[in-house]
Enzyme design. Structure first.
Site, PDB file in Angstrom:
ATOM      1  CG  ASP A  11      -0.282  -0.003   2.531  1.00 31.32           C
ATOM      2  OD1 ASP A  11       0.884  -0.480   2.623  1.00 31.32           O
ATOM      3  OD2 ASP A  11      -0.877   0.489   3.518  1.00 31.32           O
ATOM      4  CB  VAL A 134       4.562  -4.776   3.376  1.00 28.83           C
ATOM      5  CG1 VAL A 134       5.600  -5.885   3.484  1.00 28.83           C
ATOM      6  CG2 VAL A 134       4.593  -4.167   1.971  1.00 28.83           C
ATOM      7  CG  HIS A 252       6.713  -0.217   9.971  1.00 34.36           C
ATOM      8  ND1 HIS A 252       6.770  -0.429  11.327  1.00 34.36           N
ATOM      9  CD2 HIS A 252       6.302   1.075   9.811  1.00 34.36           C
ATOM     10  CE1 HIS A 252       6.405   0.674  11.966  1.00 34.36           C
ATOM     11  NE2 HIS A 252       6.122   1.599  11.068  1.00 34.36           N
ATOM     12  CG  ASP A 253       5.747  -1.914   4.732  1.00 32.11           C
ATOM     13  OD1 ASP A 253       5.347  -2.332   5.832  1.00 32.11           O
ATOM     14  OD2 ASP A 253       5.081  -1.146   4.019  1.00 32.11           O
TER      15      ASP A 253
HETATM   16  C1  BDR Z   1       2.388  -0.435   8.538  1.00 33.32           C
HETATM   17  O1  BDR Z   1       1.395   0.578   8.330  1.00 33.32           O
HETATM   18  C2  BDR Z   1       1.711   1.337   7.203  1.00 33.32           C
HETATM   19  O2  BDR Z   1       1.494   2.694   7.428  1.00 33.32           O
HETATM   20  C3  BDR Z   1       3.139   1.041   6.862  1.00 33.32           C
HETATM   21  O3  BDR Z   1       3.359   1.130   5.476  1.00 33.32           O
HETATM   22  C4  BDR Z   1       3.370  -0.335   7.390  1.00 33.32           C
HETATM   23  O4  BDR Z   1       3.058  -1.301   6.417  1.00 33.32           O
HETATM   24  C5  BDR Z   1       2.974  -0.246   9.904  1.00 33.32           C
HETATM   25  O5  BDR Z   1       1.981  -0.347  10.864  1.00 33.32           O
HETATM   26 CA    CA Z   2       2.701  -0.716   4.114  1.00 40.84          CA
END
Ligand code: BDR
Ligand code: CA
Length: 325
Positions: A11, A134, A252-253
Site C-alpha cells: 500500500d 506489507v 517496517h515493510d
Molecule cells: C504499517 O502501516 C503502514 O502505514 C506502513 O506502510 C506499514 O506497512 C505499519 O503499521
Molecule cells: Ca505498508
C-alpha cells in the site's frame, strides 16, 4: 544461483517504497509482480505511487492494482469511517498523499486485477512462491476465499503487520491488521506457513539519520531517495511516535523483505497460536498471540518475531540500495 520467486503486496507508502526497492535490488529474488491495495492511501494513490517508483527506477516489474476497500470492516457505521483513505489529516506527513517522485507518465498497471494475478500465478506454480504482504491483507484473503486451493501452493507468507507489545493506530492495534482485521484472520487461519514481522520487530530494526547521510553519499537513485524517505519519516515519527533513540525511525515493510533474504535479521522468533479481534469493540483489529498457552487445545499457526537486528537490517538495505541504479 536459483532466485527465490516472490510477490509483493503493498500500500505504497514511504516504507513500502523502500521495501519494493530492496526486493528489486536483491539478486537473490525474482519479483514476479507487485500488487497494490487500499491502506496508507486509496488504491488509486498506492498504485500511482508504485508506478512512480517503477518509472523512477526504470524497472520493468509488473504492477497489479488490487482491492479498493477492506473486506467488511467499512460496512459497519463508524467502524472504519475513512475507507478508502483518500487523504488523511496526516499532520506528521509520514507518507503524504503521493510519494515525492515525479508523476508516472509511461508506467501503467497491468489489466489483470491483483487478486486474479495472485490466483493464476500461484495455481500455475510449483509451490515455490513466497508472498510478502506489507499492507492490509485484503488481496491475499480475497484470493484465498475465491480459490482456497492457492493455500496449498503458497511456499510461505511473510507479513508485516500486527503487534504484541507495540501498537500504532489505536491503543490496541497495528495499522495493516486494523484496516482489514477479517482479512488478517483469514490469512492467519489459512494453514499456510506464516512468518509475522510485527511492530515489536520493526520498532527495534530501525534506521537512523546517520544511515540516511551514508545512503545519500552512496549516490544511487535508490539510495538518494531512501535517504530522503528516512529523513521525512524521522521528522514525522519524532512527533507522532518517537522511538527510544529519537534519531531513528522504523522502515517496517523493508524488514519483511529482509527477513525473506536472511531470516537471521529477525530475533526472538517464536511459534505461537495467533488470532485477531474482529468484534468491533475497543480492541478491534488487535492481534493476539498466545505465548503462555492459555488455549490448551490450539496449535501454533504462525511464527512471529519479537525483535530484530538493527545493524544487520541497516547494512542489508545499504548494501542493496547503494549498488542499485
Ligand atoms: C504499517 O502501516 C503502514 O502505514 C506502513 O506502510 C506499514 O506497512 C505499519 O503499521
Ligand atoms: Ca505498508
Amino acid at each position: 544461483m536459483r532466485k527465490q520467486k516472490v510477490i509483493l503486496d503493498v500500500d505504497t507508502g514511504t516504507d513500502d517504497a523502500i521495501a519494493i526497492m530492496t526486493a528489486l535490488a536483491s539478486p537473490e529474488l525474482d519479483v514476479l509482480g507487485v500488487c497494490t491495495v487500499n491502506g496508507n492511501r486509496s488504491v488509486d494513490n498506492t498504485t500511482e505511487n508504485t508506478l512512480r517508483l517503477k518509472e523512477y527506477l526504470g524497472s520493468d516489474v509488473r504492477v497489479y492494482k488490487g482491492c479498493s476497500l477492506p473486506m467488511v470492516s467499512s460496512l459497519t457505521d463508524g467502524r472504519r469511517p475513512n475507507m478508502p483513505i483518500t487523504s488523511l489529516t496526516d499532520s506528521n506527513n509520514i507518507h503524504g498523499d503521493y510519494l515525492e517522485l515525479p508523476p508516472s507518465k509511461e508506467a501503467k498497471a497491468e489489466d489483470e486485477h491483483a487478486v486474479f494475478f495472485l490466483i493464476d500465478t500461484l495455481m500455475a506454480s510449483d509451490g515455490d512462491i513466497i508472498l510478502i504482504p506489507v499492507g492490509p491483507l485484503t488481496n491475499i484473503a480475497m484470493a484465498m476465499r475465491i480459490e482456497p486451493e492457492i493455500c496449498k501452493k503458497i511456499k510461505r507468507i511473510v507479513i508485516m503487520g500486527g503487534g504484541y507489545k507495540e501498537v500504532n493506530i489505536t491503543p490496541a492495534a497495528e495499522f495493516n491488521f486494523w484496516v482489514d482485521p477479517e482479512a488478517a484472520k483469514i490469512v492467519i487461519d489459512s494453514g499456510c506457513d506464516i512468518l509475522i514481522v510485527p511492530l515489536d520487530a520493526t520498532h527495534t530494526g530501525v534506521m537512523s539519520l546517520s544511515d540516511a547521510d551514508e545512503m545519500e553519499k552512496m549516490n544511487t537513485k535508490a539510495s538518494i531517495y531512501t535517504a530522503s524517505v528516512i529523513r521525512k519519516r524521522q521528522s514525522g515519527y519524532k512527533v507522532w511516535q518517537p522511538m527510544a533513540d529519537i534519531d531513528t525511525v522504523p522502515i517496517h515493510d523493508a524488514l519483511a523483505v529482509c527477513a525473506v533474504l536472511d531470516e537471521t535479521v529477525l530475533e526472538d522468533v517464536r511459534e505461537v497460536y495467533a488470532d485477531m479481534d474482529i468484534t468491533n469493540g475497543v480492541t478491534d483489529g488487535m492481534s493476539v498471540f498466545d505465548f503462555d498457552h492459555r488455549y490448551k487445545d490450539r496449535k501454533a499457526n504462525v511464527k512471529v518475531a519479537l525483535s530484530a537486528n538493527r545493524k544487520k537490517f541497516a547494512s542489508m538495505i545499504k548494501e542493496r540500495l547503494g549498488n542499485f541504479y
